[in-house]
Each structure stands twice: as structure tokens, then as C-alpha cells.
Design an enzyme around this catalytic site. Structure first.
Site, PDB file in Angstrom:
ATOM      1  CE  LYS A   8      -0.394 -61.531 -65.859  1.00 11.40           C
ATOM      2  NZ  LYS A   8       0.653 -61.549 -64.885  1.00 11.40           N
ATOM      3  CD1 TRP A  39       6.296 -63.519 -64.857  1.00 17.24           C
ATOM      4  CD2 TRP A  39       6.488 -61.419 -64.119  1.00 17.24           C
ATOM      5  NE1 TRP A  39       5.624 -62.703 -65.729  1.00 17.24           N
ATOM      6  CE2 TRP A  39       5.723 -61.424 -65.315  1.00 17.24           C
ATOM      7  CE3 TRP A  39       6.742 -60.199 -63.484  1.00 17.24           C
ATOM      8  CZ2 TRP A  39       5.209 -60.248 -65.871  1.00 17.24           C
ATOM      9  CZ3 TRP A  39       6.233 -59.034 -64.036  1.00 17.24           C
ATOM     10  CH2 TRP A  39       5.473 -59.064 -65.213  1.00 17.24           C
ATOM     11  CG  ASP A  83       4.335 -64.574 -58.816  1.00 23.53           C
ATOM     12  OD1 ASP A  83       3.098 -64.533 -58.963  1.00 23.53           O
ATOM     13  OD2 ASP A  83       5.142 -63.927 -59.516  1.00 23.53           O
TER      14      ASP A  83
HETATM   15  C1  LIG Z   1       1.838 -60.752 -64.480  1.00 25.11           C
HETATM   16  C2  LIG Z   1       2.721 -61.373 -63.496  1.00 25.11           C
HETATM   17  C3  LIG Z   1       3.347 -60.619 -62.475  1.00 25.11           C
HETATM   18  C4  LIG Z   1       3.218 -59.125 -62.388  1.00 25.11           C
HETATM   19  O1  LIG Z   1       1.957 -58.774 -61.991  1.00 25.11           O
HETATM   20  P1  LIG Z   1       1.555 -57.240 -61.746  1.00 25.11           P
HETATM   21  O2  LIG Z   1       0.211 -57.397 -61.134  1.00 25.11           O
HETATM   22  O3  LIG Z   1       1.554 -56.577 -63.081  1.00 25.11           O
HETATM   23  O4  LIG Z   1       2.542 -56.641 -60.842  1.00 25.11           O
HETATM   24  C5  LIG Z   1       4.116 -61.288 -61.553  1.00 25.11           C
HETATM   25  N1  LIG Z   1       4.283 -62.611 -61.605  1.00 25.11           N
HETATM   26  C6  LIG Z   1       3.717 -63.362 -62.582  1.00 25.11           C
HETATM   27  C7  LIG Z   1       3.936 -64.846 -62.592  1.00 25.11           C
HETATM   28  C8  LIG Z   1       2.923 -62.767 -63.541  1.00 25.11           C
HETATM   29  O5  LIG Z   1       2.355 -63.507 -64.493  1.00 25.11           O
END
Ligand SMILES: *Cc1c(COP(=O)(O)O)cnc(C)c1O
Length: 361
Positions: free
Chosen positions: A196, A102, A172
Site C-alpha cells: 500500500k 480486514w 494492522d
Molecule cells: C491490504 C490489506 C491487508 C491484506 O494485505 P495482504 O498483504 O494482501 O495480505 C490487510 N489489512 C489491511 C488494512 C489492508 O489494507
């Protein structure tokens, strides 16, 4: 039909209570004769839903009036782009701690904008199997960006990082959002794709300090401008109304069950069941990361052969457990144990793992 034990990495399991409440509301929301999906986002009923969802984010993280909460489309991936577009003034450099897939994507977006990027730390040389304990900032850092849980590699920051308070910290938190108490005041901005830990797909929750927001670049295209969204209360255009409603139900579930402290305890218990099954297998299961940085959300492990891994995944499925295949980029197995995964599901997986070693170890 029974529900499966769902170890999917995202979109992921939602609390049963939330699904039942959504089901009950679906046909006729509070006697209005329609569902939330069919409602005008400009109606007072919908306004109440989004206001309450925003207020719940603030209550759960104990945010003061110095923070704003936004609901934006494009997932966490859109934030990889919006952050550098908005928060890199002339002459400054985004600083990134590179801990996996990511952060790699976040770095790629910065480069596509033609901006410089500095890796303040990286764990790439050891296949992202740990969280760097120190970092080195560049001259004139615009901000420091970290990924607090690495969904694919299975590492997690267990402490809020120590950073120069003059440098905005951006996280993030997609895959460990609201999974434990954090020192939220350390962060100028936190973002998370909802799918998530706090809802279905379609929305990123963004927590942002107002004085940091005020520094965002002006004149960007409207949909990419944080201030446009903030001024409109995340309703500059039609928001993902149903997703935000579902997030609201999940947040109510979090508050009802005891908030972040309680979730953190549950998350530790669930992860311990599974890590114990790994550690007590005499090397049959091999964790892929250093023990002190093991994620409580995404538990990654390997077995002696890929054939055994495939057998494990198919036998687990027969036993009612799904989502155990590792990400396609790394292989192996992964059990995601997000907030909404019930304790008995993690316990069932640990028992299944023990039985599997007895048969195949
Ligand atoms: C799943 C995830 C993303 C991407 O998320 P989207 O909503 O699909 O763009 C980014 N960072 C992390 C840590 C993730 O687990």
C-alpha cells in the site's frame, strides 16, 4: 508513454524517483554486474541492503533499541494468523476492534485456531462508516487489535487509541503505514503489507517490542515463529529480496522528502482536494463515512446511480486516471491517495470531479 495517475488501492503507485533508481540499478547493481534479484541473500551486499532497510524503518519511526523490525512473507494476512498463534496464552482472549473487511479476516483466523475472541468495539451496525470511540475489554485480554485505516470502507483512526497500558496494543497499519507521525511507543506491535504505502507486494513489515516478542509462544513451526525470524534477522529462509530492496528505496525517498511530518502534510493536502470536491458537489458525490473519521488514504464515495459511477470510472480512465472503482464488496468509487501519489494527481482528480458534476449533475 506518460505515466497514469494511479489511484489503485494496492499494489499501488510508487514514487517515480524510486522506479527510476531501481531501473538504473536493475541491470548492474553498483558495478557488481548483476541485479539485486540475482544476488545471494547471504552476500555482504545484500546484507547491507536489508540492514539499511531495517535501520530506515527505525529512523523514520524513531524506534528505540526496545523494538525489532522484521520482514515477513505472507502479507498482512499471514499476520492475522501469526499474531493469535503466538500471543494468546492459555486463559486469555484476543480483543478486536471490528471496523471492516480486514478485521473480519483477522477474527476469522482466530476462530479457525479454536481460540475465543472478544469484540471490544464494532462499527458493523452502521456499515463500518465510523471508527468506534470507546471500547470494552474482556476479562484477561491477551491484546487489543485495531485496524488503523480501513482500506475498503474508507475510515481511519486519526488519534492513537487510549488503551490500558497493561494490555498490548497491536495494529494492522497496512494502508496507512508511515503516512503520518504516530506515538509508536503505545504499540506493542505494528504490521503492514508493503504494497500500500512502502513498496511492492511480497512482504509485511513488522515492528515489534522486544519484551512483547519475548512472550511469543515457543515451539511453533519455524516459519510461523516470530523469534525464529527475529534471531535470523529476517533471513531464516530466502527473504523476498527484491521487495525488501524496493522498500529500502521507498524509505530513502521518505527520508529525503522530509519524513513523516512532511508526508502527513502532503497527505492532508491531497485528501482535502478530493474531499472538497465531494463536499462542494451539492450532494452529487456522497462520502460513505462520517467526516471526522474520513481516511486520508482511501477516499470512498458514491454517486446518484451506478450508471453514473461506471461512466465516471470510464471517463476518468480516458483522462489518465486509473484505480477509481470501489472494492468489489462495497461498490461505488474509491481514490487511494497513498504516500507516493503525487500532489498533482490528487489535484487532477478533484478538477475532473468538478467537471463531471457540471456535465452530469
Ligand atoms: C491490504 C490489506 C491487508 C491484506 O494485505 P495482504 O498483504 O494482501 O495480505 C490487510 N489489512 C489491511 C488494512 C489492508 O489494507
Amino acid at each position: 508513454m506518460e505515466r497514469v495517475h494511479n489511484f489503485n488501492a494496492g499494489p499501488a503507485v510508487l514514487p517515480e524517483e524510486v522506479l527510476r533508481e531501481a531501473q538504473a540499478d536493475l541491470f548492474n547493481y553498483k558495478g557488481m554486474g548483476l541485479s539485486v534479484m540475482e544476488m545471494s541473500h547471504r552476500s555482504k551486499e545484500y546484507q547491507a541492503i536489508i540492514d539499511e532497510t531495517r535501520a530506515a524503518v527505525k529512523r523514520i519511526y524513531n524506534l528505540g533499541d526496545d523494538y525489532d523490525v522484521l520482514f515477513l512473507q505472507g502479507g498482512a494476512s499471514m499476520q492475522f494468523l501469526m499474531v493469535p498463534m503466538s500471543f494468546v496464552p492459555e486463559g486469555k482472549t484476543p480483543n478486536i476492534v471490528h471496523t471492516g473487511t480486514w478485521s473480519k479476516k483477522a477474527i476469522a483466523e482466530i476462530k479457525k485456531l479454536g481460540l475465543p475472541v472478544h469484540l471490544a468495539a464494532s462499527s458493523e451496525e452502521k456499515s463500518f462508516s465510523y471508527i468506534p470511540k470507546t471500547h470494552q475489554l474482556s476479562d484477561n485480554p491477551a491484546y487489543l487489535h485495531i485496524t488503523t485505516n480501513n482500506t475498503i470502507y474508507g475510515t481511519e483512526w486519526h488519534h492513537d487509541p487510549e488503551v490500558d497500558p497493561a494490555v498490548p496494543l497491536i495494529a494492522d497499519m497496512s494502508s496507512n503505514f508511515m503516512s503520518k507521525p504516530i506515538d509508536v511507543n503505545k504499540y506493542s506491535m505494528i504490521y503492514a503489507g508493503a504494497q500500500k504505502n512502502v513498496g511492492p507486494a511480497g512482504c509485511a513489515v513488522v515492528i515489534i517490542k522486544k519484551d512483547f516478542l519475548a512472550t511469543a509462544k515457543e515451539g511453533l513451526p519455524s516459519m510461523l515463529d516470530y523469534n525464529v525470524h527475529a534471531k535470523a534477522g529476517s533471513m531464516y529462509n530466502t527473504p523476498p529480496t527484491f521487495t525488501i530492496y524496493m522498500i529500502g528505496l521507498v524509505l530513502k525517498w521518505i527520508e529525503d522528502m522530509g519524513g513523516l511530518e512532511k508526508l502527513a502534510v502532503n497527505n492532508q493536502v491531497k485528501a482535502k482536494y478530493i474531499y472538497d470536491a465531494i463536499d462542494n458537489s451539492h450532494g452529487f458525490y456522497k462520502g460513505t463515512v462520517v467526516p471526522e473519521d474520513r481516511s486520508l488514504m482511501n477516499i470512498t464515495f458514491r454517486m446518484p446511480t451506478e450508471e453514473l459511477e461506471a461512466l465516471f470510472i470510464s471517463e476518468a480512465k480516458k483522462a489518465g486516471m486509473i484505480g477509481l472503482k470501489g472494492h468489489r464488496s462495497v461498490g461505488g468509487c474509491r481514490a487511494s491517495t497513498y504516500n507516493s501519489l503525487p500532489l498533482p494527481a490528487a489535484h487532477a482528480l478533484a478538477e475532473f470531479m468538478q467537471d463531471f458534476v457540471k456535465k452530469h449533475g
